[in-house]
Design a protein around this motif. Structure first.
Motif, PDB file in Angstrom:
ATOM      1  N   ASP A   1       0.855  -1.185   0.000  1.00 39.16           N
ATOM      2  CA  ASP A   1       0.000   0.000   0.000  1.00 39.16           C
ATOM      3  C   ASP A   1       0.893   1.238   0.000  1.00 39.16           C
ATOM      4  OD1 ASP A   1      -1.799   2.025   0.312  1.00 39.16           O
ATOM      5  OD2 ASP A   1      -2.621   1.338   2.228  1.00 39.16           O
ATOM      6  N   PRO A   2       1.247   1.769  -1.181  1.00 36.17           N
ATOM      7  CA  PRO A   2       2.168   2.903  -1.274  1.00 36.17           C
ATOM      8  C   PRO A   2       1.644   4.186  -0.637  1.00 36.17           C
ATOM      9  CG  PRO A   2       1.994   1.757  -3.376  1.00 36.17           C
ATOM     10  CD  PRO A   2       0.902   1.208  -2.505  1.00 36.17           C
ATOM     11  N   GLU A   3       0.376   4.205  -0.233  1.00 35.77           N
ATOM     12  CA  GLU A   3      -0.182   5.393   0.411  1.00 35.77           C
ATOM     13  C   GLU A   3      -0.382   5.183   1.909  1.00 35.77           C
ATOM     14  OE1 GLU A   3      -3.646   6.652  -1.665  1.00 35.77           O
ATOM     15  OE2 GLU A   3      -2.543   7.135  -3.503  1.00 35.77           O
ATOM     16  N   PHE A   4       0.379   4.282   2.482  1.00 33.49           N
ATOM     17  CA  PHE A   4       0.281   3.928   3.897  1.00 33.49           C
ATOM     18  C   PHE A   4       1.106   4.933   4.707  1.00 33.49           C
ATOM     19  CE2 PHE A   4      -0.549  -0.165   6.431  1.00 33.49           C
ATOM     20  CZ  PHE A   4      -0.703   0.544   7.611  1.00 33.49           C
ATOM     21  N   CYS A   5       0.489   6.023   5.089  1.00 32.23           N
ATOM     22  CA  CYS A   5       1.181   7.133   5.751  1.00 32.23           C
ATOM     23  C   CYS A   5       1.937   6.696   6.997  1.00 32.23           C
ATOM     24  CB  CYS A   5       0.148   8.213   6.108  1.00 32.23           C
ATOM     25  SG  CYS A   5       0.767   9.524   7.166  1.00 32.23           S
ATOM     26  N   GLU A   6       1.271   5.969   7.886  1.00 31.31           N
ATOM     27  CA  GLU A   6       1.888   5.597   9.165  1.00 31.31           C
ATOM     28  C   GLU A   6       3.114   4.704   8.986  1.00 31.31           C
ATOM     29  OE1 GLU A   6      -1.240   5.407   8.410  1.00 31.31           O
ATOM     30  OE2 GLU A   6      -2.438   6.471   9.921  1.00 31.31           O
ATOM     31  N   ALA A   7       3.100   3.875   7.947  1.00 32.48           N
ATOM     32  CA  ALA A   7       4.234   2.980   7.713  1.00 32.48           C
ATOM     33  C   ALA A   7       5.486   3.774   7.335  1.00 32.48           C
ATOM     34  CB  ALA A   7       3.897   1.960   6.627  1.00 32.48           C
ATOM     35  N   TYR A   8       5.315   4.815   6.511  1.00 29.98           N
ATOM     36  CA  TYR A   8       6.460   5.680   6.185  1.00 29.98           C
ATOM     37  C   TYR A   8       6.991   6.350   7.449  1.00 29.98           C
ATOM     38  CZ  TYR A   8       5.442   5.449   1.142  1.00 29.98           C
ATOM     39  OH  TYR A   8       5.241   5.030  -0.145  1.00 29.98           O
ATOM     40  N   HIS A   9       6.068   6.885   8.239  1.00 30.75           N
ATOM     41  CA  HIS A   9       6.457   7.613   9.448  1.00 30.75           C
ATOM     42  C   HIS A   9       7.205   6.719  10.431  1.00 30.75           C
ATOM     43  CE1 HIS A   9       6.278  10.173  12.941  1.00 30.75           C
ATOM     44  NE2 HIS A   9       5.514   9.310  13.583  1.00 30.75           N
TER      45      HIS A   9
ATOM     46  N   ILE B   1       3.963  13.224   5.246  1.00 32.33           N
ATOM     47  CA  ILE B   1       3.322  14.540   5.228  1.00 32.33           C
ATOM     48  C   ILE B   1       2.502  14.723   3.953  1.00 32.33           C
ATOM     49  CG2 ILE B   1       3.819  17.011   5.001  1.00 32.33           C
ATOM     50  CD1 ILE B   1       6.205  16.480   6.949  1.00 32.33           C
ATOM     51  N   LYS B   2       3.054  14.286   2.835  1.00 32.71           N
ATOM     52  CA  LYS B   2       2.335  14.398   1.567  1.00 32.71           C
ATOM     53  C   LYS B   2       1.031  13.606   1.600  1.00 32.71           C
ATOM     54  CE  LYS B   2       2.824  13.390  -3.390  1.00 32.71           C
ATOM     55  NZ  LYS B   2       3.736  12.858  -4.439  1.00 32.71           N
ATOM     56  N   LEU B   3       1.081  12.413   2.176  1.00 34.20           N
ATOM     57  CA  LEU B   3      -0.096  11.544   2.212  1.00 34.20           C
ATOM     58  C   LEU B   3      -1.131  12.009   3.234  1.00 34.20           C
ATOM     59  CD1 LEU B   3       1.724   8.103   1.947  1.00 34.20           C
ATOM     60  CD2 LEU B   3       0.304   9.181   0.193  1.00 34.20           C
ATOM     61  N   ASN B   4      -0.662  12.642   4.307  1.00 36.76           N
ATOM     62  CA  ASN B   4      -1.589  13.122   5.331  1.00 36.76           C
ATOM     63  C   ASN B   4      -1.070  14.439   5.901  1.00 36.76           C
ATOM     64  OD1 ASN B   4      -3.447  13.543   7.334  1.00 36.76           O
ATOM     65  ND2 ASN B   4      -3.035  11.653   8.459  1.00 36.76           N
ATOM     66  N   PRO B   5      -1.339  15.557   5.227  1.00 37.54           N
ATOM     67  CA  PRO B   5      -0.798  16.855   5.662  1.00 37.54           C
ATOM     68  C   PRO B   5      -1.298  17.305   7.025  1.00 37.54           C
ATOM     69  CG  PRO B   5      -1.620  16.948   3.400  1.00 37.54           C
ATOM     70  CD  PRO B   5      -2.101  15.646   3.968  1.00 37.54           C
TER      71      PRO B   5
ATOM     72  N   TYR C   1       5.894  16.286  10.878  1.00 39.09           N
ATOM     73  CA  TYR C   1       6.534  17.604  10.814  1.00 39.09           C
ATOM     74  C   TYR C   1       7.536  17.754  11.959  1.00 39.09           C
ATOM     75  CZ  TYR C   1       2.797  19.071   7.583  1.00 39.09           C
ATOM     76  OH  TYR C   1       1.928  19.180   6.512  1.00 39.09           O
ATOM     77  N   ASN C   2       7.126  17.321  13.147  1.00 38.45           N
ATOM     78  CA  ASN C   2       8.001  17.401  14.312  1.00 38.45           C
ATOM     79  C   ASN C   2       9.256  16.544  14.125  1.00 38.45           C
ATOM     80  OD1 ASN C   2       8.671  17.919  17.198  1.00 38.45           O
ATOM     81  ND2 ASN C   2       8.215  15.741  17.398  1.00 38.45           N
TER      82      ASN C   2
ATOM     83  N   GLU D   1       0.555  24.698  14.356  1.00 37.22           N
ATOM     84  CA  GLU D   1      -0.725  25.089  13.768  1.00 37.22           C
ATOM     85  C   GLU D   1      -1.719  23.926  13.825  1.00 37.22           C
ATOM     86  OE1 GLU D   1      -2.344  25.666   9.244  1.00 37.22           O
ATOM     87  OE2 GLU D   1      -0.469  26.680   9.752  1.00 37.22           O
ATOM     88  N   LEU D   2      -1.214  22.717  13.567  1.00 36.00           N
ATOM     89  CA  LEU D   2      -2.070  21.528  13.583  1.00 36.00           C
ATOM     90  C   LEU D   2      -2.406  21.085  15.000  1.00 36.00           C
ATOM     91  CD1 LEU D   2      -0.262  19.499  10.771  1.00 36.00           C
ATOM     92  CD2 LEU D   2      -2.565  20.485  10.631  1.00 36.00           C
ATOM     93  N   ASP D   3      -1.483  21.306  15.928  1.00 40.02           N
ATOM     94  CA  ASP D   3      -1.683  20.864  17.312  1.00 40.02           C
ATOM     95  C   ASP D   3      -1.219  21.972  18.252  1.00 40.02           C
ATOM     96  OD1 ASP D   3      -2.060  19.490  19.633  1.00 40.02           O
ATOM     97  OD2 ASP D   3      -0.723  17.820  19.174  1.00 40.02           O
TER      98      ASP D   3
END
Length: 198
Positions: free
Chosen positions: A88-96, A118-122, A128-129, A153-155
């Motif tokens: 799943d190339p759009e698996f944000c948490e796996a990249y993180h 970040i790109k998958l889930n801005p 970012y941190n 800004e997000l948190d």
């Protein structure tokens, strides 16, 4: 057990706020490698396996002076997160999460993983941190501050984010003062080459 797992993951299309993986492992009594055999094409299974191995690597690093077992768990975690991404190339948490178990010194690859998350889930603040921490390590304070501006800004109520951003501003000011001081020394003694190497 397989039918139970199938239902759990079918009912949770995105990564759910479920109990940590070892709770599933204890509940069903399934060895990790057996899960891979049961669900070879399920990216969520590989993600949870990666989380399981990563957790074990941190636990082992506290008690294993030579990091033998910890490094083995890190490799397994990296492979599991990578497999989840392949499926799943759009698996944000796996990249993180893959960043934390990468081989040491892969700075560019770590930046790329956080950037992809970040790109998958801005709207996901933590990448970012984490990317800002990497930028800080290389003295890229402006890039780090930009990331932390977005992060806060997000948190906006997270004191950890606020404190880190403040520390970055202090370090940037200190660096600017050093650059100004060196520039003035060079102007006063342009033939003193040691200032050019500082």
């Amino acid at each position: 057990a397989k039918n139970d797992f199938t239902k759990v993951f079918a009912d949770n299309k995105t990564i759910p706020e479920l109990a940590s993986f070892w709770a599933w492992d204890m509940r069903y009594g399934l060895p990790e490698k057996e899960l891979e055999k049961l669900f070879p094409e399920d990216p969520k299974i590989h993600y949870f396996l990666g989380s399981y191995y990563a957790s074990n690597s941190f636990l082992e690093s506290d008690k294993d002076q030579e990091f033998t077992h910890a490094d083995a768990y890190r490799r397994d975690a990296f492979d599991s997160f990578t497999k989840a991404i392949e499926l799943d190339p759009e698996f944000c948490e796996a990249y993180h999460d893959r960043v934390h178990v990468r081989p040491y010194g892969e700075y560019e690859e770590e930046i790329e993983d956080h950037s992809m998350a970040i790109k998958l889930n801005p709207s996901f603040a933590e990448p970012y941190n984490q990317r800002a921490l990497l930028y800080e390590r290389e003295d890229y304070y402006i890039k780090a501050i930009n990331d932390m501006n977005k992060c806060t800004e997000l948190d906006p109520t997270n004191p950890r984010y606020q404190n880190f951003r403040e520390s970055l501003h202090i370090k940037l000011a200190e660096m600017e003062d050093k650059i100004k001081d060196l520039s003035e020394r060079i102007e006063r003694t342009p033939k003193n080459t040691k200032y050019y190497r500082t």
